[in-house]
Enzyme design. Structure first.
Site, PDB file in Angstrom:
ATOM      1  CD  GLU A 298      -3.269   0.270   2.080  1.00 37.52           C
ATOM      2  OE1 GLU A 298      -4.008  -0.713   1.955  1.00 37.52           O
ATOM      3  OE2 GLU A 298      -3.293   1.014   3.063  1.00 37.52           O
ATOM      4  CG  HIS A 327       7.535 -29.674   1.488  1.00 38.15           C
ATOM      5  ND1 HIS A 327       8.157 -30.844   1.095  1.00 38.15           N
ATOM      6  CD2 HIS A 327       8.192 -29.250   2.601  1.00 38.15           C
ATOM      7  CE1 HIS A 327       9.132 -31.122   1.958  1.00 38.15           C
ATOM      8  NE2 HIS A 327       9.173 -30.174   2.870  1.00 38.15           N
ATOM      9  CE  LYS A 441     -10.916   2.861   3.189  1.00 38.27           C
ATOM     10  NZ  LYS A 441     -10.369   3.675   4.271  1.00 38.27           N
TER      11      LYS A 441
HETATM   12  O1  PA5 Z   1      -2.949   1.978   5.882  1.00 40.28           O
HETATM   13  C1  PA5 Z   1      -4.060   2.480   5.764  1.00 40.28           C
HETATM   14  O2  PA5 Z   1      -4.281   3.675   5.983  1.00 40.28           O
HETATM   15  C2  PA5 Z   1      -5.269   1.643   5.386  1.00 40.28           C
HETATM   16  O3  PA5 Z   1      -4.951   0.378   4.975  1.00 40.28           O
HETATM   17  C3  PA5 Z   1      -6.208   1.547   6.573  1.00 40.28           C
HETATM   18  O4  PA5 Z   1      -5.560   0.956   7.640  1.00 40.28           O
HETATM   19  C4  PA5 Z   1      -7.470   0.762   6.258  1.00 40.28           C
HETATM   20  O5  PA5 Z   1      -8.065   1.224   5.069  1.00 40.28           O
HETATM   21  C5  PA5 Z   1      -8.464   0.909   7.385  1.00 40.28           C
HETATM   22  O6  PA5 Z   1      -8.703   2.263   7.617  1.00 40.28           O
HETATM   23  P1  PA5 Z   1      -9.314   2.818   8.951  1.00 40.28           P
HETATM   24  O7  PA5 Z   1      -8.395   2.497  10.076  1.00 40.28           O
HETATM   25  O8  PA5 Z   1      -9.455   4.268   8.722  1.00 40.28           O
HETATM   26  O9  PA5 Z   1     -10.627   2.133   9.125  1.00 40.28           O
END
Ligand code: PA5
Length: 472
Positions: A298, A327, A441
């Site tokens: 990410e 394996h 989202k």
């Molecule tokens: O790293 C990030 O910002 C995202 O992966 C969030 O952790 C994820 O989308 C969840 O978001 P939130 O904590 O706002 O619910």
């Protein structure tokens, strides 16, 4: 005295990084050269890590949470005394860290242990909205004896909000008006909807500090509360991270484990290694790979660089487990395309030693194992696999933890975070946003009729329709 205050103990627990098998000296033509590393924009990246440190609030988490740690410990003690289960509702960065740290530092069969041995509440981290999973959870918990912690930095993630709605409805039906006894909120101090709901329900609330994004949030209340409830020493975890911060303050890339790992990954990406396999040789570290996968994917998977130029950057993280995946996947790693780097994570001293007893002494192909330990076996297999990968000319490196404990896990998490931030600087992109996730989202909001998303819904409706001939 706490062991993490003893400098000899700390140094004996320093995690080690071995990058020999990334280099052409070891693996031949496809390996990296010192010149390739030195040709990266390292000095600019080092300078940026200094100048942006103020913005990278997650870097201060090992140092500035004395008050909050005391509050977490007090809350955890109350939960340990009065509840049988602790349920985290969250997703992505709000869930993967708690899962990884729990798996690393709690008993491997934690939830199945009888309560007199476990002594602390069972932990469930619900990071999906599969309806079967929610129903299954409700089959195994006693709601009145369960503390729920809803965790969302943004306070608006649909998955987490849907879980929250189910749980608050259930709690209101079982407990009446006041559900603050069984529900905690962990969120931003003012942004998002959870903070509003927390006020309505009068919930104990923990704050995700400003400048600490989801995937960099394990060392704040997001991860610390769940860990403390399970009896993990969160102070030691933070001391481990602080120790790694000190190690990572070295500007010399060859002396800084996070910087050298990042540099070598970026140099290998330039040579077509678009895959990064994380392969711990310890079940306890299995979910560190999941946590790392989010961090790396990410943060670095980006369409544009900081100047708006299309770069389509990133390296696909792959999770593997030694020896299980020897394996399953190692055939590909040794004989398949030269498109990956493998990181082995080893442990010097496992928390237990299991001797393989004598048996079938006449069958030499079995009895050669007798008298050895499984510890020797797993380490031999790790070295043997690293050797085979190196001999095949594929790139790998090895991270070694002297032991798996809160101090070394704190180091490991922090090192990977710094490594990711440094790689982002080398690639010239924004490590801390996730526009690709936001797009998904927003499309979900539009599909479910959230106010303000009409235009997005129209956009989705005008997307090319699926053709019947391609649906078989
Ligand atoms: O790293 C990030 O910002 C995202 O992966 C969030 O952790 C994820 O989308 C969840 O978001 P939130 O904590 O706002 O619910």
């Amino acid at each position: 005295m706490k062991r993490y205050l003893d400098s000899n103990w700390k140094d004996s627990m320093r995690i080690r990084v071995d990058v020999n098998n990334m280099m052409s000296d070891a693996v031949g033509a496809r390996g990296l050269s010192i010149e390739e590393i030195n040709s990266l924009p390292i000095s600019g990246a080092v300078a940026a890590m200094h100048s942006k440190r103020e913005q990278m609030k997650w870097r201060e988490l090992p140092h500035n949470q004395e008050e909050i740690v005391a509050k977490i410990e007090e809350c955890a003690k109350h939960i340990q005394e009065d509840f049988d289960s602790f349920v985290v509702l969250g997703i992505g960065g709000s869930a993967l860290g708690p899962i990884a740290v729990h798996q690393a530092l709690s008993h491997p069969k934690y939830n199945e242990l009888p309560s007199f041995m476990r002594k602390t509440p069972k932990l469930y981290v619900e990071d999906n909205i599969d309806p079967e999973r929610m129903e299954a959870l409700l089959d195994v918990i006693d709601v009145e004896r369960t503390m729920f912690n809803v965790v969302t930095k943004s306070g608006g993630t649909s998955e987490t909000m849907s879980q929250l709605l189910i749980v608050t409805d259930l709690l209101h039906r079982e407990l009446g008006d006041d559900i603050s006894t069984n529900l905690i909120a962990t969120t931003d101090k003012e942004k998002g909807n959870l903070v509003k709901i927390a006020k309505i329900e009068n919930l104990t609330t923990f704050i995700v500090p400003d400048g600490v994004g989801g995937r960099f949030s394990e060392l704040c209340p997001v991860g610390l509360l769940a860990a403390a409830v399970c009896g993990i020493d969160i102070r030691e975890l933070l001391f481990g991270a602080a120790y790694m911060d000190e190690i990572c303050s070295n500007d010399d890339v060859w002396e800084n484990p996070a910087y050298i790992l990042a540099s070598m990954q970026v140099a290998s990406m330039k040579k077509g290694c678009n895959i990064h396999v994380m392969m711990p040789y310890a079940d306890s570290l299995k979910y560190i790979s999941d946590w790392y996968a989010q961090l790396w994917a990410e943060s670095l998977g980006k369409h544009y660089d900081n100047n708006g130029k299309e770069i389509y950057a990133g390296q696909t993280p792959v999770k593997a487990l030694g020896v299980t995946d020897q394996h399953s996947q190692v055939q590909l790693y040794t004989e398949g395309p030269f498109d990956k780097v493998i990181t082995f994570i080893g442990v010097d001293q496992y928390r237990t030693e299991t001797t393989i007893p004598d048996g079938y002494l006449d069958i030499k192909d079995v009895s050669f194992l007798c008298g050895h330990t499984q510890n020797e076996l797993i380490k031999a297999e790790q070295s043997a696999t690293a050797y085979a990968v190196m001999k095949s000319g594929h790139l790998s490196n090895t991270i070694t933890l002297p032991k798996v404990n809160a101090f070394t896990i704190g180091q490991l998490l922090y090192m990977f975070e710094v490594m990711t931030a440094f790689a982002g600087e080398l690639l010239g992109l924004n490590t801390f946003d996730q526009p690709g996730v936001e797009e998904g989202k927003n499309a979900t909001y539009a599909l479910l009729g959230k106010p303000g998303y009409d235009q997005k819904r129209m956009e989705l409706e005008s997307a090319p329709k699926a053709k019947d001939e391609y649906i078989i």
